[in-house]
Design a protein around this motif. Structure first.
Motif, PDB file in Angstrom:
ATOM      1  N   ILE A   1       0.814  -1.262  -0.115  1.00 15.32           N
ATOM      2  CA  ILE A   1      -0.110   0.121   0.163  1.00 15.32           C
ATOM      3  C   ILE A   1       0.696   1.295  -0.105  1.00 15.32           C
ATOM      4  CG2 ILE A   1      -1.921   1.409   1.395  1.00 15.32           C
ATOM      5  CD1 ILE A   1      -2.701  -1.324   2.489  1.00 15.32           C
ATOM      6  N   ASN A   2       0.557   2.285  -0.819  1.00 14.40           N
ATOM      7  CA  ASN A   2       1.210   3.396  -0.967  1.00 14.40           C
ATOM      8  C   ASN A   2       0.301   4.485  -1.036  1.00 14.40           C
ATOM      9  OD1 ASN A   2       3.627   5.174  -0.856  1.00 14.40           O
ATOM     10  ND2 ASN A   2       3.548   5.125  -3.208  1.00 14.40           N
ATOM     11  N   LYS A   3       0.602   5.574  -0.544  1.00 11.35           N
ATOM     12  CA  LYS A   3      -0.436   6.893  -0.359  1.00 11.35           C
ATOM     13  C   LYS A   3      -1.901   6.409  -0.251  1.00 11.35           C
ATOM     14  CE  LYS A   3       3.136   9.950  -2.400  1.00 11.35           C
ATOM     15  NZ  LYS A   3       3.435  10.741  -3.541  1.00 11.35           N
ATOM     16  N   SER A   4      -2.379   5.559   0.638  1.00 14.11           N
ATOM     17  CA  SER A   4      -3.584   4.999   0.582  1.00 14.11           C
ATOM     18  C   SER A   4      -4.311   4.103  -0.086  1.00 14.11           C
ATOM     19  CB  SER A   4      -4.476   6.419   0.892  1.00 14.11           C
ATOM     20  OG  SER A   4      -4.915   6.817  -0.263  1.00 14.11           O
ATOM     21  N   LYS A   5      -3.367   3.903  -1.393  1.00 17.44           N
ATOM     22  CA  LYS A   5      -3.794   2.941  -2.493  1.00 17.44           C
ATOM     23  C   LYS A   5      -3.104   1.711  -2.549  1.00 17.44           C
ATOM     24  CE  LYS A   5      -5.781   6.152  -5.704  1.00 17.44           C
ATOM     25  NZ  LYS A   5      -7.093   5.764  -5.918  1.00 17.44           N
ATOM     26  N   LYS A   6      -3.823   0.557  -3.047  1.00 17.22           N
ATOM     27  CA  LYS A   6      -2.889  -0.519  -3.150  1.00 17.22           C
ATOM     28  C   LYS A   6      -2.312  -0.615  -4.372  1.00 17.22           C
ATOM     29  CE  LYS A   6      -4.849  -4.402  -5.006  1.00 17.22           C
ATOM     30  NZ  LYS A   6      -5.857  -5.563  -4.914  1.00 17.22           N
ATOM     31  N   VAL A   7      -0.963  -0.865  -4.177  1.00 15.96           N
ATOM     32  CA  VAL A   7      -0.116  -0.794  -5.491  1.00 15.96           C
ATOM     33  C   VAL A   7       0.043  -2.271  -6.162  1.00 15.96           C
ATOM     34  CG1 VAL A   7       2.232  -0.212  -6.335  1.00 15.96           C
ATOM     35  CG2 VAL A   7       1.088   1.164  -4.537  1.00 15.96           C
ATOM     36  N   LEU A   8       0.090  -3.209  -5.266  1.00 21.49           N
ATOM     37  CA  LEU A   8       0.280  -4.485  -5.818  1.00 21.49           C
ATOM     38  C   LEU A   8      -0.211  -5.736  -4.678  1.00 21.49           C
ATOM     39  CD1 LEU A   8       3.172  -5.816  -4.637  1.00 21.49           C
ATOM     40  CD2 LEU A   8       4.387  -4.490  -6.300  1.00 21.49           C
TER      41      LEU A   8
ATOM     42  N   ASP B   1      14.466  -4.377  -3.709  1.00 20.83           N
ATOM     43  CA  ASP B   1      14.217  -3.873  -4.943  1.00 20.83           C
ATOM     44  C   ASP B   1      12.561  -3.780  -5.398  1.00 20.83           C
ATOM     45  OD1 ASP B   1      16.880  -4.039  -5.462  1.00 20.83           O
ATOM     46  OD2 ASP B   1      17.007  -6.098  -6.020  1.00 20.83           O
ATOM     47  N   VAL B   2      12.037  -4.632  -5.127  1.00 20.95           N
ATOM     48  CA  VAL B   2      10.426  -4.682  -5.346  1.00 20.95           C
ATOM     49  C   VAL B   2       9.902  -3.472  -4.585  1.00 20.95           C
ATOM     50  CG1 VAL B   2       8.224  -5.809  -5.220  1.00 20.95           C
ATOM     51  CG2 VAL B   2      10.194  -7.075  -6.008  1.00 20.95           C
ATOM     52  N   PHE B   3      10.135  -3.538  -3.306  1.00 23.88           N
ATOM     53  CA  PHE B   3       9.624  -2.156  -2.471  1.00 23.88           C
ATOM     54  C   PHE B   3       9.921  -1.025  -3.218  1.00 23.88           C
ATOM     55  CE2 PHE B   3       9.549   0.574   0.941  1.00 23.88           C
ATOM     56  CZ  PHE B   3       8.136   0.324   1.575  1.00 23.88           C
ATOM     57  N   ILE B   4      11.218  -0.754  -3.328  1.00 21.85           N
ATOM     58  CA  ILE B   4      11.514   0.603  -4.006  1.00 21.85           C
ATOM     59  C   ILE B   4      10.972   0.892  -5.177  1.00 21.85           C
ATOM     60  CG2 ILE B   4      13.548   1.960  -4.580  1.00 21.85           C
ATOM     61  CD1 ILE B   4      15.128   0.492  -2.384  1.00 21.85           C
ATOM     62  N   LYS B   5      11.112  -0.007  -6.046  1.00 20.88           N
ATOM     63  CA  LYS B   5      10.657   0.181  -7.612  1.00 20.88           C
ATOM     64  C   LYS B   5       9.105   0.290  -7.579  1.00 20.88           C
ATOM     65  CE  LYS B   5      14.262  -2.417  -9.964  1.00 20.88           C
ATOM     66  NZ  LYS B   5      14.518  -3.370 -10.683  1.00 20.88           N
ATOM     67  N   ALA B   6       8.463  -0.530  -6.761  1.00 19.20           N
ATOM     68  CA  ALA B   6       6.760  -0.338  -6.636  1.00 19.20           C
ATOM     69  C   ALA B   6       6.447   1.138  -6.184  1.00 19.20           C
ATOM     70  CB  ALA B   6       6.288  -1.509  -5.980  1.00 19.20           C
ATOM     71  N   VAL B   7       7.040   1.597  -4.978  1.00 17.12           N
ATOM     72  CA  VAL B   7       6.809   2.705  -4.416  1.00 17.12           C
ATOM     73  C   VAL B   7       6.974   3.809  -5.361  1.00 17.12           C
ATOM     74  CG1 VAL B   7       7.112   4.286  -2.389  1.00 17.12           C
ATOM     75  CG2 VAL B   7       6.919   1.957  -2.204  1.00 17.12           C
ATOM     76  N   GLN B   8       8.347   3.802  -5.997  1.00 17.28           N
ATOM     77  CA  GLN B   8       8.753   4.896  -6.956  1.00 17.28           C
ATOM     78  C   GLN B   8       7.514   4.797  -8.046  1.00 17.28           C
ATOM     79  OE1 GLN B   8      12.655   4.121  -7.620  1.00 17.28           O
ATOM     80  NE2 GLN B   8      13.437   5.342  -6.009  1.00 17.28           N
ATOM     81  N   GLY B   9       7.105   3.707  -8.547  1.00 21.93           N
ATOM     82  CA  GLY B   9       6.639   3.519  -9.544  1.00 21.93           C
ATOM     83  C   GLY B   9       5.003   4.222  -9.365  1.00 21.93           C
ATOM     84  N   SER B  10       4.581   3.896  -8.228  1.00 26.12           N
ATOM     85  CA  SER B  10       3.248   4.425  -7.936  1.00 26.12           C
ATOM     86  C   SER B  10       3.279   5.955  -7.630  1.00 26.12           C
ATOM     87  CB  SER B  10       2.643   3.795  -6.659  1.00 26.12           C
ATOM     88  OG  SER B  10       3.368   4.004  -5.525  1.00 26.12           O
ATOM     89  N   ASN B  11       4.487   6.489  -6.949  1.00 20.57           N
ATOM     90  CA  ASN B  11       4.568   7.807  -6.838  1.00 20.57           C
ATOM     91  C   ASN B  11       4.450   8.757  -8.122  1.00 20.57           C
ATOM     92  OD1 ASN B  11       4.823   7.616  -4.101  1.00 20.57           O
ATOM     93  ND2 ASN B  11       7.047   7.727  -3.892  1.00 20.57           N
TER      94      ASN B  11
END
Length: 304
Positions: free
Chosen positions: A206-213, A294-304
């Motif tokens: 979850i990032n910024k209140s939304k599910k990312v994956l 790696d997954v955490f960083i890429k997924a969060v950066q991608g959703s930002n």
């Protein structure tokens, strides 16, 4: 019978001028360790509080074992919050007995289960100690016992290794795996990606209140792989073949070389190995799988 112990369906939660959860849906299968991940302030704690019925959603629904979440489910959930909450002046045994009764056990059942855990953790001498006389790590052990004592179907652990030394962290890790083997489902909220790597079967971010994956950990790692392979070899490698492109190549002092190869479209490890053995002696060969970090960083950066 439902395959999910918990179904989170389009949950929205607002706090005055802040949206904590924005249309979040999750499926937590039975009998797994499910990592709930996200940066600070992402909405994880808000979701955990709703599941524990500490607060309610503004809209959406949660199903527990196929039924709408209700008060009766409190007795089937164990919750270890990040901010621990023991009564510091109470004796350890008296407090655990009290907490067990709150979870629906009668006194005889509670005493029976407490005896088991006190022997298992070798803490029989702690019964008459005040909580405030225990170290932080010892208090964590007591709170862990309080969380799992009533054998809940769903166990929610928020940063469970916080405050533990490596030996006690390993003990708790083994207990988590044993609880899973006995049929409990565990939601595991943490920032420690090495623990996710080691323990979790499924993850949601979850990032910024939304599910990312969300999904099986290995499927998600596969989705983030770079299609690169590391090979330790002696001999000479072509910089280009039908199966790979040579990205980097470094000589070692022992005469061997370490190369990183990028697979071409439609090629995999077997094709690359077939090309390599025509030109070199292969000492080791491995695919560079994405780490959870790696997954955490890429997924969060991608959703930002």
């Amino acid at each position: 019978m439902t395959e999910n112990i918990l179904t989170v369906d389009r949950i929205v939660k607002n706090y005055s001028n802040h949206k904590a959860l924005d249309d979040v849906s999750l499926n937590v299968p039975k009998g797994v360790i499910y990592g709930l991940l996200g940066p600070n302030g992402a909405g994880k704690t808000s979701l955990i509080r709703i599941v524990n019925q500490i607060t309610g959603p503004d809209s959406g629904q949660i199903l527990f074992d196929g039924k709408p979440l209700s008060e009766e489910h409190i007795y089937q959930i164990g919750y270890l919050p990040e901010e621990r909450g023991l009564y510091k002046k109470m004796k350890v045994g008296e407090q655990l007995l009290y907490l067990a009764r709150l979870k629906g056990l009668n006194k005889a059942e509670a005493m029976d289960k407490l005896k088991y855990w006190f022997e298992k953790f070798d803490i029989k001498t702690w019964w008459d100690k005040s909580v405030e006389d225990l170290s932080k790590g010892m208090q964590q052990k007591i709170q862990f016992v309080a969380t799992v004592l009533h054998q809940p179907k769903l166990i929610i652990l928020d940063e469970p290794f916080s405050g533990f030394d490596p030996i006690n962290a390993s003990i708790i890790k083994d207990e988590i795996l044993e609880l899973k083997e006995k049929g409990s489902t565990i939601i595991f909220s943490t920032h420690r990606m090495e623990s996710v790597e080691e323990l979790c079967d499924y993850i949601a971010l979850i990032n910024k209140s939304k599910k990312v994956l969300e999904g099986k950990k290995m499927d998600i790692k596969d989705a983030f792989k770079t299609n690169t392979f590391s090979v330790l070899y002696s001999g000479v490698l072509p910089t280009e073949t039908d199966s790979y492109h040579l990205k980097t190549n470094e000589a070692n002092l022992d005469g061997s070389n370490l190369a990183v190869l990028e697979a071409k479209a439609g090629s995999g490890g077997n094709q690359i190995i077939a090309d390599l053995i025509q030109n070199a002696e292969i000492k080791s060969f491995k695919e560079d799988i994405a780490s959870m970090n790696d997954v955490f960083i890429k997924a969060v950066q991608g959703s930002n």
